[in-house]
Design a protein around this motif. Structure first.
Motif, PDB file in Angstrom:
ATOM      1  N   ASN A   1      34.711  37.434  39.558  1.00 20.73           N
ATOM      2  CA  ASN A   1      34.793  37.054  38.146  1.00 20.73           C
ATOM      3  C   ASN A   1      34.337  35.597  38.003  1.00 20.73           C
ATOM      4  O   ASN A   1      34.990  34.683  38.522  1.00 20.73           O
ATOM      5  N   PRO A   2      33.225  35.363  37.297  1.00 26.84           N
ATOM      6  CA  PRO A   2      32.714  33.987  37.199  1.00 26.84           C
ATOM      7  C   PRO A   2      33.658  33.044  36.470  1.00 26.84           C
ATOM      8  O   PRO A   2      33.526  31.825  36.576  1.00 26.84           O
ATOM      9  N   ARG A   3      34.620  33.605  35.735  1.00 23.21           N
ATOM     10  CA  ARG A   3      35.565  32.765  34.997  1.00 23.21           C
ATOM     11  C   ARG A   3      36.834  32.482  35.794  1.00 23.21           C
ATOM     12  O   ARG A   3      37.741  31.830  35.304  1.00 23.21           O
ATOM     13  N   CYS A   4      36.895  32.992  37.018  1.00 23.89           N
ATOM     14  CA  CYS A   4      38.105  32.824  37.835  1.00 23.89           C
ATOM     15  C   CYS A   4      38.164  31.415  38.442  1.00 23.89           C
ATOM     16  O   CYS A   4      37.138  30.855  38.827  1.00 23.89           O
ATOM     17  N   ILE A   5      39.357  30.875  38.546  1.00 23.49           N
ATOM     18  CA  ILE A   5      39.560  29.534  39.112  1.00 23.49           C
ATOM     19  C   ILE A   5      39.028  29.439  40.549  1.00 23.49           C
ATOM     20  O   ILE A   5      38.615  28.367  40.999  1.00 23.49           O
TER      21      ILE A   5
ATOM     22  N   THR B   1      36.303  30.273  41.616  1.00 15.54           N
ATOM     23  CA  THR B   1      34.873  29.943  41.666  1.00 15.54           C
ATOM     24  C   THR B   1      34.641  28.435  41.654  1.00 15.54           C
ATOM     25  O   THR B   1      33.570  27.966  42.040  1.00 15.54           O
ATOM     26  N   THR B   2      35.632  27.673  41.185  1.00 13.53           N
ATOM     27  CA  THR B   2      35.422  26.221  41.112  1.00 13.53           C
ATOM     28  C   THR B   2      36.379  25.433  41.998  1.00 13.53           C
ATOM     29  O   THR B   2      36.071  24.319  42.399  1.00 13.53           O
ATOM     30  N   GLU B   3      37.538  25.981  42.266  1.00 14.65           N
ATOM     31  CA  GLU B   3      38.531  25.235  43.039  1.00 14.65           C
ATOM     32  C   GLU B   3      38.256  25.460  44.527  1.00 14.65           C
ATOM     33  O   GLU B   3      38.387  26.593  45.016  1.00 14.65           O
TER      34      GLU B   3
ATOM     35  N   ILE C   1      40.849  27.025  48.138  1.00 15.54           N
ATOM     36  CA  ILE C   1      42.078  27.794  47.903  1.00 15.54           C
ATOM     37  C   ILE C   1      41.866  29.193  48.475  1.00 15.54           C
ATOM     38  O   ILE C   1      40.743  29.690  48.522  1.00 15.54           O
TER      39      ILE C   1
ATOM     40  N   ILE D   1      43.012  35.489  47.270  1.00 15.54           N
ATOM     41  CA  ILE D   1      44.117  36.439  47.449  1.00 15.54           C
ATOM     42  C   ILE D   1      43.955  37.619  46.483  1.00 15.54           C
ATOM     43  O   ILE D   1      43.747  37.418  45.276  1.00 15.54           O
TER      44      ILE D   1
ATOM     45  N   ALA E   1      44.773  37.712  42.631  1.00  9.21           N
ATOM     46  CA  ALA E   1      46.107  37.162  42.367  1.00  9.21           C
ATOM     47  C   ALA E   1      46.059  36.094  41.278  1.00  9.21           C
ATOM     48  O   ALA E   1      47.072  35.789  40.660  1.00  9.21           O
ATOM     49  N   TYR E   2      44.888  35.530  41.030  1.00 14.86           N
ATOM     50  CA  TYR E   2      44.777  34.452  40.042  1.00 14.86           C
ATOM     51  C   TYR E   2      44.378  35.010  38.672  1.00 14.86           C
ATOM     52  O   TYR E   2      45.107  34.862  37.706  1.00 14.86           O
ATOM     53  N   CYS E   3      43.223  35.668  38.600  1.00 17.96           N
ATOM     54  CA  CYS E   3      42.703  36.086  37.287  1.00 17.96           C
ATOM     55  C   CYS E   3      42.960  37.557  36.998  1.00 17.96           C
ATOM     56  O   CYS E   3      42.673  38.016  35.886  1.00 17.96           O
ATOM     57  N   GLU E   4      43.469  38.313  37.976  1.00 21.45           N
ATOM     58  CA  GLU E   4      43.802  39.742  37.834  1.00 21.45           C
ATOM     59  C   GLU E   4      42.594  40.647  37.664  1.00 21.45           C
ATOM     60  O   GLU E   4      42.742  41.808  37.290  1.00 21.45           O
TER      61      GLU E   4
END
Lengths: 305, 141
Positions: free
Chosen positions: B104-108, B110-112, B115, B118, B132-135
């Motif tokens: 998902n390109p909007r998932c954290i 992709t930039t963080e 990490i 998961i 686990a972050y963006c579902e």
């Protein structure tokens, strides 16, 4: 330590507890004026927001606490290239609780893994916005005196509207709640909400395209905006846009007990002529947002009076 | 065609035909020094065709979570002195950590940087994993 990242992180019993606390705060605000004395809320807003940030800050101030933070990424160390994880880890040394908004989905979840203090998700892109859902639930409860046996109409952009998705998930936990989903064909509710929430839990729902036809059946009308950029062509947008604008004429067939909700900001989807109708509850809803955030801050900090 | 049986090592059997290479990469078997045999389209009474992987070293640490994610029907046999001494049960793991990346390109993620990636098992019947972050639903398998 407890975080609130997803509206479903809270059990029905916990939501009930928050609603009762919010109601008590509304009854006598002065009793809660010092409950957060000496506590600090950090509002980490990596993208701008008006209502959410200000209501969090107002909530903490009314509890007698202090507020620090930033309102856009450009004025944070993110502009220097610091990771969100590091920013949160550092801020959690200075504050007792953090409300965080970030354009990336899942950022508050990641923050909760790094933080030393509770994190409240104040919106992560198109993903979750749990305090909006709690605000909606408090408003429904205050207006109707119950959360069960309701017919809820959701109108507008049901495909991309995260507030609608979260509201459906949250309200699906109560008995005999029925949904009427009112939208243009292009913006119908995503199929996963139907299969994973509504059908899975045997919840009655219907999908319709006419707001006028649906309105007489509703206890709650939850309006959202139909945005021009969601359509593939301008002609479809122009053809459909007025069908989903709520005005006095469309309210003619509505029950006198209807409650009209909107997460705001409104652009033109509710005509201003509706604002003075006693059924228009969207500004009360905005006010309720502050009270439910006060209750949530207290709960996560483990405070009571 | 015959491939010798191994004396000391690990055999991954009943791999759905065509998936051996995927498993080879996920398990990072390319990093091993020992002999690894990849058998594709082997006749199988049960499946018609299947793949088999043979690893000629019994000290290799195999990530069973990866196998459970790819296909929990794969059998893992530990061979010692030419005999099967243990058959390991695999099942779809509750969590996948740093095995696959969120698309998902909007998932954290992709930039963080740095990490953990998961994924959580959200439906065992359909073996559905979500970030686990963006579902977001994990599509690749």
């Amino acid at each position: 330590m407890r975080h609130v990242i997803d509206p479903m992180d809270l059990s029905v019993a916990e939501v009930d507890e928050l609603l009762a606390l919010a109601d008590d705060i509304i009854k006598d605000k002065s009793r809660y004026a010092e409950v957060c004395h000496g506590k600090k809320l950090a509002t980490l807003f990596f993208e701008p927001s008006t209502r959410t940030r200000l209501s969090f800050e107002a909530a903490m101030m009314e509890l007698g606490g202090n507020v620090l933070g930033f309102s856009e990424a450009a004025s944070s160390s993110a502009a220097k290239g610091e990771s969100v994880g590091d920013t949160v880890r550092v801020v959690s040394c200075y504050a007792d609780i953090i409300a965080m908004r970030h354009p990336k989905e899942g950022a508050p979840m990641m923050a909760s893994m790094k933080s030393l203090v509770p994190i409240i998700n104040a919106g992560d892109g198109g993903h979750n916005h749990p305090t909006q859902t709690l605000t909606d639930i408090l408003t429904i409860h205050r207006e109707k005196g119950r959360l069960d046996n309701l017919t809820i109409g959701c109108c507008g952009d049901l495909m991309f509207g995260r507030t609608v998705h979260s509201l459906i998930k949250a309200m699906s936990r109560y008995e005999n709640v029925k949904f009427i989903l009112i939208s243009p064909e292009e913006l119908k509710i995503p199929s996963y909400i139907k299969t994973e929430v509504l059908k899975k839990q045997n919840i009655e729902y219907e999908e319709v395209t006419s707001l006028e036809e649906a309105i007489p059946k509703l206890d709650i009308l939850y309006m959202t905006r139909v945005q021009r950029e969601r359509f593939f062509n301008e002609a479809d947008y122009v053809r459909l846009k007025d069908s989903y604008i709520l005005d006095k004429a469309k309210l003619k067939g509505a029950s006198k007990d209807l409650a009209i909700l909107h997460p705001l900001p409104r652009v033109n989807e509710i005509s201003t002529e509706v604002d003075n109708d006693p059924r228009a509850k969207y500004f009360d809803q905005a006010l309720n947002g502050k009270y439910i955030r006060m209750a949530l801050i207290m709960k996560l900090l483990g405070l009571s009076i | 065609m015959t491939i010798d049986s191994i004396q000391n090592g690990i055999v991954l059997d009943h791999i759905r035909a065509g998936r051996a290479m995927k498993l080879y990469h996920y398990l990072e078997l390319d990093k091993l020094d020992c002999t690894v045999a990849i058998m594709k389209n082997v006749k199988s009474n049960k499946y018609g065709k299947k793949d088999i992987l043979k690893i000629d070293d019994d000290n290799v640490d195999i990530n069973l979570d990866v196998i459970g994610y790819i296909d929990p029907d794969i059998t893992v046999s530990i061979i010692k002195d030419g005999k099967t001494i243990e058959k390991k049960q695999v099942e779809a793991p509750e969590k996948l950590i740093n095995v696959v990346k969120c698309m998902n390109p909007r998932c954290i993620t992709t930039t963080e940087q740095e990490i953990d990636q998961i994924f959580k098992l959200t439906d065992r019947a359909t073996r559905t994993y979500r970030c686990a972050y963006c579902e977001s639903k994990l599509k690749e398998k």
